[in-house]
Design an enzyme around this catalytic site. Structure first.
Site, PDB file in Angstrom:
ATOM      1  N   GLU A 176      21.868 -38.827  35.338  1.00 20.45           N
ATOM      2  CA  GLU A 176      21.532 -39.835  36.365  1.00 20.45           C
ATOM      3  C   GLU A 176      20.344 -39.402  37.219  1.00 20.45           C
ATOM      4  O   GLU A 176      20.400 -39.400  38.448  1.00 20.45           O
ATOM      5  CB  GLU A 176      22.749 -40.134  37.239  1.00 20.45           C
ATOM      6  CG  GLU A 176      23.869 -40.817  36.464  1.00 20.45           C
ATOM      7  CD  GLU A 176      25.013 -41.317  37.347  1.00 20.45           C
ATOM      8  OE1 GLU A 176      25.192 -40.804  38.462  1.00 20.45           O
ATOM      9  OE2 GLU A 176      25.733 -42.233  36.907  1.00 20.45           O
ATOM     10  N   GLU A 374      28.928 -43.251  30.282  1.00 23.97           N
ATOM     11  CA  GLU A 374      29.888 -43.351  31.386  1.00 23.97           C
ATOM     12  C   GLU A 374      30.159 -44.814  31.664  1.00 23.97           C
ATOM     13  O   GLU A 374      29.222 -45.636  31.669  1.00 23.97           O
ATOM     14  CB  GLU A 374      29.361 -42.725  32.691  1.00 23.97           C
ATOM     15  CG  GLU A 374      29.313 -41.219  32.698  1.00 23.97           C
ATOM     16  CD  GLU A 374      28.859 -40.644  34.031  1.00 23.97           C
ATOM     17  OE1 GLU A 374      29.111 -41.279  35.092  1.00 23.97           O
ATOM     18  OE2 GLU A 374      28.247 -39.568  34.015  1.00 23.97           O
TER      19      GLU A 374
HETATM   20  P1  P53 Z   1      32.358 -41.103  41.535  1.00 21.94           P
HETATM   21  C1  P53 Z   1      26.839 -43.242  42.112  1.00 21.94           C
HETATM   22  C2  P53 Z   1      26.610 -44.404  41.392  1.00 21.94           C
HETATM   23  C3  P53 Z   1      26.848 -44.431  40.038  1.00 21.94           C
HETATM   24  C4  P53 Z   1      27.301 -43.296  39.397  1.00 21.94           C
HETATM   25  O1  P53 Z   1      31.312 -41.550  40.424  1.00 21.94           O
HETATM   26  C5  P53 Z   1      27.505 -42.130  40.101  1.00 21.94           C
HETATM   27  C6  P53 Z   1      27.277 -42.092  41.462  1.00 21.94           C
HETATM   28  C7  P53 Z   1      27.519 -40.840  42.240  1.00 21.94           C
HETATM   29  O2  P53 Z   1      28.709 -40.953  42.943  1.00 21.94           O
HETATM   30  O3  P53 Z   1      27.877 -40.969  39.523  1.00 21.94           O
HETATM   31  C8  P53 Z   1      28.313 -40.895  38.184  1.00 21.94           C
HETATM   32  O4  P53 Z   1      32.920 -39.810  41.056  1.00 21.94           O
HETATM   33  C9  P53 Z   1      28.254 -39.433  37.796  1.00 21.94           C
HETATM   34  C10 P53 Z   1      29.581 -38.763  37.722  1.00 21.94           C
HETATM   35  C11 P53 Z   1      30.531 -39.430  38.690  1.00 21.94           C
HETATM   36  C12 P53 Z   1      30.745 -40.860  38.215  1.00 21.94           C
HETATM   37  O5  P53 Z   1      29.522 -41.553  38.129  1.00 21.94           O
HETATM   38  O6  P53 Z   1      31.569 -40.982  42.776  1.00 21.94           O
HETATM   39  O7  P53 Z   1      27.509 -39.186  36.633  1.00 21.94           O
HETATM   40  O8  P53 Z   1      29.408 -37.390  37.950  1.00 21.94           O
HETATM   41  O9  P53 Z   1      31.734 -38.786  38.846  1.00 21.94           O
HETATM   42  C13 P53 Z   1      31.688 -41.650  39.089  1.00 21.94           C
HETATM   43  O10 P53 Z   1      33.402 -42.166  41.572  1.00 21.94           O
END
Ligand code: P53
Length: 476
Positions: A176, A374
């Site tokens: 990201e 993801e």
């Molecule tokens: P969490 C922000 C927006 C989209 C994805 O996020 C993001 C974030 C950062 O918070 O992160 C990704 O755990 C990232 C992972 C993360 C996952 O999305 O904040 O690649 O490390 O855990 C989910 O709910």
């Protein structure tokens, strides 16, 4: 016959710092994730000056995958995964980041982990830098403000490529990388780039400089990797939150174009090997005289990625804010609520069709294979009196997104490598550091305060995803 190709990669995704724990074991150094405290929705995680006594650092122990990986990988096999996306903790390989030689115990850990996966026919898919760079590189060099970071990263990448060249095919360089488009908050600049801002600094300029060094480092890594094993598939990793115009007012439309440029130019450089014209003009107009050398520009052209890895959780919407012909985007201020979609408890707007839109956007612009690395739904799970967890809401979310992913393949003809839902085993949230924001099909008994037995158990979604994989996406 399935809509998805025969060898479609069905997996699950995690990142080392969010599940491993063992933060100071096997010679591991302190990473940026190790100095972040627990937060909550609306309460930012604090970044402390080093590891301090009495603070709650959820990544230190996480779900202790470091010691549980054998039983966990067995569960992953039971789930039916044929790939497993994780990252290599940079601090296990180079504890401080600037050592001459790598740490053998760290390298051995990933050999053992990858062997355990391969034993069950699970292919590791690896991110090199996922929000966990060595903290020493922050305190000694200022993180990615510093050009020296390129060499440190390239060396780390080379060591990993050489060591795991026969065990890993799919790689990604920076997780990201475009999150730091939100430079107004402290989170993304620190997790992406190890940047701590001082009062009065030009945050935006520093972000562009850091991103430039990362893009050069990524390009160098791609070149190094292809020389080590020509079969490597090395991708970028982009957080894709498409930004819709709030209305059909042409100004809203142009605002959304401009906002998409500011959030996704990173992909342009990764894929095409050069800066897009709108970004060259923007940097010049802002008077940001960045350190970009001729050699950098050559390096960029020699390290174009093989595929686009991306995360997809939500979409955004934007209104024109009377900024004149520049339509300059400020991520922290310009986004508006989309009245057509609902949001999760953490305010993330749920939009399955947005996934199909995003895939079309990437495909039209780049014509490269895509890999959804993801996607998922963070929610609070309740344990029933009989111990089960009926996470139907999670199944509903994923089902709707997989349907749209299949439509993108079936109707739009988009080449798609695989799908790895995020946090398929419960882990520490990146954004908030919470355990209770859960994404998993596998429940892990641990709470926000760090209490719990760490026992693993299957949620309702486990059986559901198992059947999705078995039917290659036909039975949702
Ligand atoms: P969490 C922000 C927006 C989209 C994805 O996020 C993001 C974030 C950062 O918070 O992160 C990704 O755990 C990232 C992972 C993360 C996952 O999305 O904040 O690649 O490390 O855990 C989910 O709910």
């Amino acid at each position: 016959m399935s809509i998805l190709r025969e060898n479609f990669l069905w997996g699950g995704a995690v990142a080392a710092h969010q599940l491993e724990g063992g933060w100071n074991q096997g010679g591991k150094g302190i990473s940026v994730a190790d100095v972040m405290t627990v937060g909550a929705h609306g309460v930012a995680r604090r970044i402390t000056d080093g590891v301090l006594k009495g603070e709650n650092y959820p990544n230190h122990d996480a779900i202790d995958f470091y010691h549980h990986y054998k039983e966990d990988v067995k569960l992953f096999a039971d789930l039916g995964l044929n790939c497993f996306r994780t990252s290599i903790a940079w601090t296990r390989i180079f504890p401080n980041g600037d050592e001459a030689e790598p740490n053998e115990a760290g390298l051995q850990f990933y050999d053992d982990l990858f062997d355990e996966c391969l034993k069950y026919g699970i292919e590791p898919v690896i991110t090199l830098s996922h929000f966990e760079m060595p903290y020493h590189l922050v305190t000694e060099y200022g993180g990615w403000r510093n050009r020296k970071m390129i060499d440190f990263f390239a060396k780390f990448a080379r060591v990993c490529f050489e060591r795991y060249k026969d065990k890993v095919t799919y790689w990604m360089t920076f997780n990201e990388i475009n999150n730091q488009a939100n430079y107004a908050e402290d989170f993304a600049p620190f997790t992406n780039s190890g940047i701590k801002y001082q009062e009065g600094e030009d945050r935006e300029k520093i972000m562009y400089q850091a991103a430039h060094y990362e893009l050069v480092a990524s390009a160098q890594a791609v070149k190094i990797g292809h020389a080590i094993n020509p079969d490597f598939q090395i991708g970028c990793m982009i957080a894709m939150c498409p930004i819709y115009p709030y209305s059909c007012d042409p100004k809203d439309m142009m605002m959304s174009v401009s906002a998409m440029q500011k959030r996704y130019w990173f992909t342009d450089v990764h894929v095409r090997g050069h800066y897009p014209s709108f970004m060259e003009n923007y940097l010049a107009r802002k008077g940001f005289d960045l350190d970009i050398t001729e050699q950098d520009l050559t390096d960029l052209t020699h390290g174009c990625v093989d595929y686009i890895g991306f995360s997809y959780y939500m979409s955004f919407a934007i209104k024109d804010h009377e900024k004149g012909p520049a339509f300059d985007y400020d991520e922290s201020q310009d986004l508006v609520k989309n009245p057509y979609v609902e949001a999760s408890d953490w305010g993330w707007q749920i939009d399955p069709l947005g996934l199909r839109y995003a895939m079309n956007w990437f495909n039209e612009r780049y014509e490269l294979p895509l890999f959804i690395v993801e996607n998922g739904f963070g929610a609070i799970d309740e344990i029933e009196p009989d111990g089960t967890i009926n996470d139907q809401y999670r199944i509903d979310y994923l089902k709707a997104h997989i349907e749209m992913m299949k439509e993108a393949v079936e109707f739009d003809g988009i080449p798609l490598i695989g799908y790895t839902p995020w946090g398929f085993i419960d882990l520490v949230s990146a954004g908030t550091g919470e355990m209770k924001k859960r994404y998993g099909f596998i429940f892990v008994d641990k709470d926000n305060e760090g209490q719990g037995t760490l026992k693993r158990s299957k949620k309702k979604s486990f059986d559901w995803y198992q059947q999705v994989i078995k039917s290659n996406g036909e039975e949702l």
